[in-house]
Motif scaffolding. Structure first.
Motif, PDB file in Angstrom:
ATOM      1  N   LEU A 224      77.625 -48.803  85.583  1.00  0.00           N
ATOM      2  CA  LEU A 224      78.571 -47.943  84.875  1.00  0.00           C
ATOM      3  C   LEU A 224      79.165 -46.899  85.813  1.00  0.00           C
ATOM      4  CD1 LEU A 224      76.549 -47.205  81.601  1.00  0.00           C
ATOM      5  CD2 LEU A 224      78.422 -48.858  81.871  1.00  0.00           C
ATOM      6  N   GLU A 225      80.356 -46.431  85.463  1.00  0.00           N
ATOM      7  CA  GLU A 225      80.980 -45.315  86.161  1.00  0.00           C
ATOM      8  C   GLU A 225      81.752 -44.477  85.143  1.00  0.00           C
ATOM      9  OE1 GLU A 225      83.757 -46.656  89.058  1.00  0.00           O
ATOM     10  OE2 GLU A 225      84.919 -47.876  87.669  1.00  0.00           O
ATOM     11  N   PRO A 226      82.000 -43.200  85.453  1.00  0.00           N
ATOM     12  CA  PRO A 226      82.703 -42.334  84.493  1.00  0.00           C
ATOM     13  C   PRO A 226      84.067 -42.896  84.121  1.00  0.00           C
ATOM     14  CG  PRO A 226      81.696 -41.026  86.233  1.00  0.00           C
ATOM     15  CD  PRO A 226      81.583 -42.460  86.664  1.00  0.00           C
ATOM     16  N   TYR A 227      84.414 -42.792  82.847  1.00  0.00           N
ATOM     17  CA  TYR A 227      85.713 -43.256  82.346  1.00  0.00           C
ATOM     18  C   TYR A 227      86.759 -42.154  82.514  1.00  0.00           C
ATOM     19  CZ  TYR A 227      89.174 -45.162  79.073  1.00  0.00           C
ATOM     20  OH  TYR A 227      90.319 -45.635  78.499  1.00  0.00           O
TER      21      TYR A 227
ATOM     22  N   ARG B 181      77.836 -44.100  71.471  1.00  0.00           N
ATOM     23  CA  ARG B 181      78.828 -44.965  70.820  1.00  0.00           C
ATOM     24  C   ARG B 181      79.132 -46.148  71.731  1.00  0.00           C
ATOM     25  NH1 ARG B 181      83.567 -46.999  69.666  1.00  0.00           N
ATOM     26  NH2 ARG B 181      84.469 -46.766  67.572  1.00  0.00           N
ATOM     27  N   TYR B 182      79.055 -47.343  71.154  1.00  0.00           N
ATOM     28  CA  TYR B 182      79.274 -48.577  71.910  1.00  0.00           C
ATOM     29  C   TYR B 182      80.764 -48.898  72.048  1.00  0.00           C
ATOM     30  CZ  TYR B 182      74.435 -50.077  72.284  1.00  0.00           C
ATOM     31  OH  TYR B 182      73.119 -50.177  72.638  1.00  0.00           O
ATOM     32  N   PRO B 183      81.129 -49.626  73.096  1.00  0.00           N
ATOM     33  CA  PRO B 183      82.528 -50.038  73.259  1.00  0.00           C
ATOM     34  C   PRO B 183      82.908 -51.125  72.261  1.00  0.00           C
ATOM     35  CG  PRO B 183      81.165 -50.982  74.996  1.00  0.00           C
ATOM     36  CD  PRO B 183      80.289 -50.036  74.229  1.00  0.00           C
ATOM     37  N   ASP B 184      84.191 -51.184  71.918  1.00  0.00           N
ATOM     38  CA  ASP B 184      84.720 -52.295  71.128  1.00  0.00           C
ATOM     39  C   ASP B 184      86.127 -52.586  71.634  1.00  0.00           C
ATOM     40  OD1 ASP B 184      86.400 -50.383  69.938  1.00  0.00           O
ATOM     41  OD2 ASP B 184      85.064 -50.104  68.224  1.00  0.00           O
TER      42      ASP B 184
ATOM     43  N   PHE C 249      81.812 -46.833  76.794  1.00  0.00           N
ATOM     44  CA  PHE C 249      80.682 -46.159  76.155  1.00  0.00           C
ATOM     45  C   PHE C 249      81.026 -44.686  76.029  1.00  0.00           C
ATOM     46  CE2 PHE C 249      78.099 -49.756  77.672  1.00  0.00           C
ATOM     47  CZ  PHE C 249      77.268 -49.965  76.577  1.00  0.00           C
ATOM     48  N   LYS C 250      80.511 -44.069  74.994  1.00  0.00           N
ATOM     49  CA  LYS C 250      80.703 -42.632  74.821  1.00  0.00           C
ATOM     50  C   LYS C 250      79.368 -42.040  74.371  1.00  0.00           C
ATOM     51  CE  LYS C 250      84.300 -41.117  72.481  1.00  0.00           C
ATOM     52  NZ  LYS C 250      85.195 -40.785  71.334  1.00  0.00           N
TER      53      LYS C 250
ATOM     54  N   VAL D 287      79.553 -31.591  73.768  1.00  0.00           N
ATOM     55  CA  VAL D 287      79.626 -32.233  75.086  1.00  0.00           C
ATOM     56  C   VAL D 287      79.903 -33.714  74.876  1.00  0.00           C
ATOM     57  CG1 VAL D 287      78.467 -32.719  77.267  1.00  0.00           C
ATOM     58  CG2 VAL D 287      77.937 -30.611  76.028  1.00  0.00           C
ATOM     59  N   CYS D 288      80.790 -34.265  75.682  1.00  0.00           N
ATOM     60  CA  CYS D 288      81.125 -35.687  75.549  1.00  0.00           C
ATOM     61  C   CYS D 288      81.335 -36.300  76.938  1.00  0.00           C
ATOM     62  CB  CYS D 288      82.380 -35.863  74.702  1.00  0.00           C
ATOM     63  SG  CYS D 288      82.884 -37.579  74.463  1.00  0.00           S
ATOM     64  N   ARG D 289      80.715 -37.479  77.151  1.00  0.00           N
ATOM     65  CA  ARG D 289      80.886 -38.222  78.394  1.00  0.00           C
ATOM     66  C   ARG D 289      81.236 -39.667  78.063  1.00  0.00           C
ATOM     67  NH1 ARG D 289      77.850 -36.287  83.111  1.00  0.00           N
ATOM     68  NH2 ARG D 289      77.116 -34.164  82.746  1.00  0.00           N
ATOM     69  N   LYS D 290      82.118 -40.270  78.864  1.00  0.00           N
ATOM     70  CA  LYS D 290      82.505 -41.665  78.658  1.00  0.00           C
ATOM     71  C   LYS D 290      82.219 -42.477  79.920  1.00  0.00           C
ATOM     72  CE  LYS D 290      86.343 -40.330  75.595  1.00  0.00           C
ATOM     73  NZ  LYS D 290      87.817 -40.342  75.436  1.00  0.00           N
ATOM     74  N   TYR D 291      81.870 -43.740  79.709  1.00  0.00           N
ATOM     75  CA  TYR D 291      81.543 -44.616  80.832  1.00  0.00           C
ATOM     76  C   TYR D 291      82.189 -45.988  80.644  1.00  0.00           C
ATOM     77  CZ  TYR D 291      77.878 -41.139  81.603  1.00  0.00           C
ATOM     78  OH  TYR D 291      77.192 -39.961  81.792  1.00  0.00           O
ATOM     79  N   LYS D 292      82.577 -46.602  81.743  1.00  0.00           N
ATOM     80  CA  LYS D 292      83.149 -47.950  81.732  1.00  0.00           C
ATOM     81  C   LYS D 292      82.392 -48.803  82.761  1.00  0.00           C
ATOM     82  CE  LYS D 292      86.706 -46.794  85.169  1.00  0.00           C
ATOM     83  NZ  LYS D 292      88.160 -46.744  85.459  1.00  0.00           N
ATOM     84  N   PRO D 293      82.555 -50.127  82.711  1.00  0.00           N
ATOM     85  CA  PRO D 293      81.887 -50.983  83.698  1.00  0.00           C
ATOM     86  C   PRO D 293      82.363 -50.676  85.117  1.00  0.00           C
ATOM     87  CG  PRO D 293      82.663 -52.283  81.831  1.00  0.00           C
ATOM     88  CD  PRO D 293      83.266 -50.911  81.680  1.00  0.00           C
TER      89      PRO D 293
END
Length: 272
Positions: free
Chosen positions: A99-102, A193-196, A202-203, A233-239
């Motif tokens: 994962l890496e930051p979105y 929170r899962y991706p769709d 991801f969040k 606080v909120c963080r997002k991640y992508k592949p």
């Protein structure tokens, strides 16, 4: 449990069920208590028929990896009889090499303050104007329709808890300067929170609300104030595509298969 019972993808409760249960329990008792959930899950549209299969394989792979890592964290905490702290959830996501930051981390902190002990009224005398102000303040604090839809937090309930916190201050019988402050945690919830298909990332986010009340008295003048301190606080991640693509083909296939077994409705499992 029957083998026909679908297995929940994670050993953590769905966020909507967590909130629904907390509100139901609160309304059935006269005791005001803080609501804490160390971690809850939000699946978006992922559990709808065939959605995961429509996601790119890289998402299936990171879903399997993340679910396994979070599941181990949850299971370890369960065995030790402890709660999961936000400080544990963030490293699990940030240190996952797949994962890496979105985008940038979002952090907000704000206070909703009212002067006068009577501003928050309990029960039938509740001030609807103040309740509306609390709701507006909370929406601005989070400022994310997706999260607000996920949580469905009962802000009326939060306002009543603030009222109860203010009512705990007793009159100070002194002509000298004194200050008395009481505070209590109203809510502290962390959600994965899962991706769709609509939101391919991801969040993880945390919402913390603390109710407080202060009584200040100087000579014969007494001033009361109470309110809520909110933290978001909120963080997002992508592949991390380069790392995912570098995985051996058989590992990619196995990870994708694991994700499909976890989330596709046609697979039936027993709850652990």
């Amino acid at each position: 449990m029957s083998s026909s019972t679908p297995k929940r993808p994670l050993m953590i409760p769905d966020v909507k069920e967590v909130i629904r249960t907390a509100v139901t329990v609160h309304k059935s008792t006269s005791t005001v208590f803080p609501f804490h959930s160390s971690l809850a899950a939000s699946y978006g549209k992922l559990l709808e028929g065939g959605v995961l299969l429509k996601l790119d394989k890289k998402f299936q792979i990171v879903i399997a990896s993340t679910t396994k890592a979070i599941g181990e964290l949850v299971q370890d905490a369960k065995e030790k009889g402890k709660s999961i702290e936000w400080s544990q959830v963030v490293p699990v996501m940030s240190q996952n090499l797949l994962l890496e930051p979105y985008d940038k981390v979002i952090e907000r902190r704000d206070d909703f303050i009212k002067m006068g002990r009577s501003f928050f009224r309990i029960g039938e005398n509740e001030d609807e104007a103040v309740v509306r102000e609390v709701k507006s303040w909370f929406v601005k604090l989070v400022n994310d329709e997706d999260i607000l839809d996920d949580t469905k937090i009962d802000i009326d309930l939060c306002a009543r808890i603030v009222a109860a916190t203010g009512a705990r201050i007793e009159s100070l019988r002194t002509i000298f300067y004194k200050e008395n402050k009481v505070e209590g945690e109203v809510l502290d919830i962390a959600v994965l929170r899962y991706p769709d298909l609509d939101k391919p990332f991801f969040k993880i986010y945390r919402i913390k609300l603390t109710a407080w009340a202060i009584c200040q008295r100087i000579l014969t003048t007494e001033t009361d104030s109470n309110g809520i301190t909110g933290e978001f606080v909120c963080r997002k991640y992508k592949p991390r595509e380069g790392v995912v693509k570098a995985l051996p083909a058989h590992i990619q296939e196995e990870a994708a298969k694991q994700a499909q077994e976890m989330f596709c409705p046609k697979y039936k499992h027993v709850m652990s």
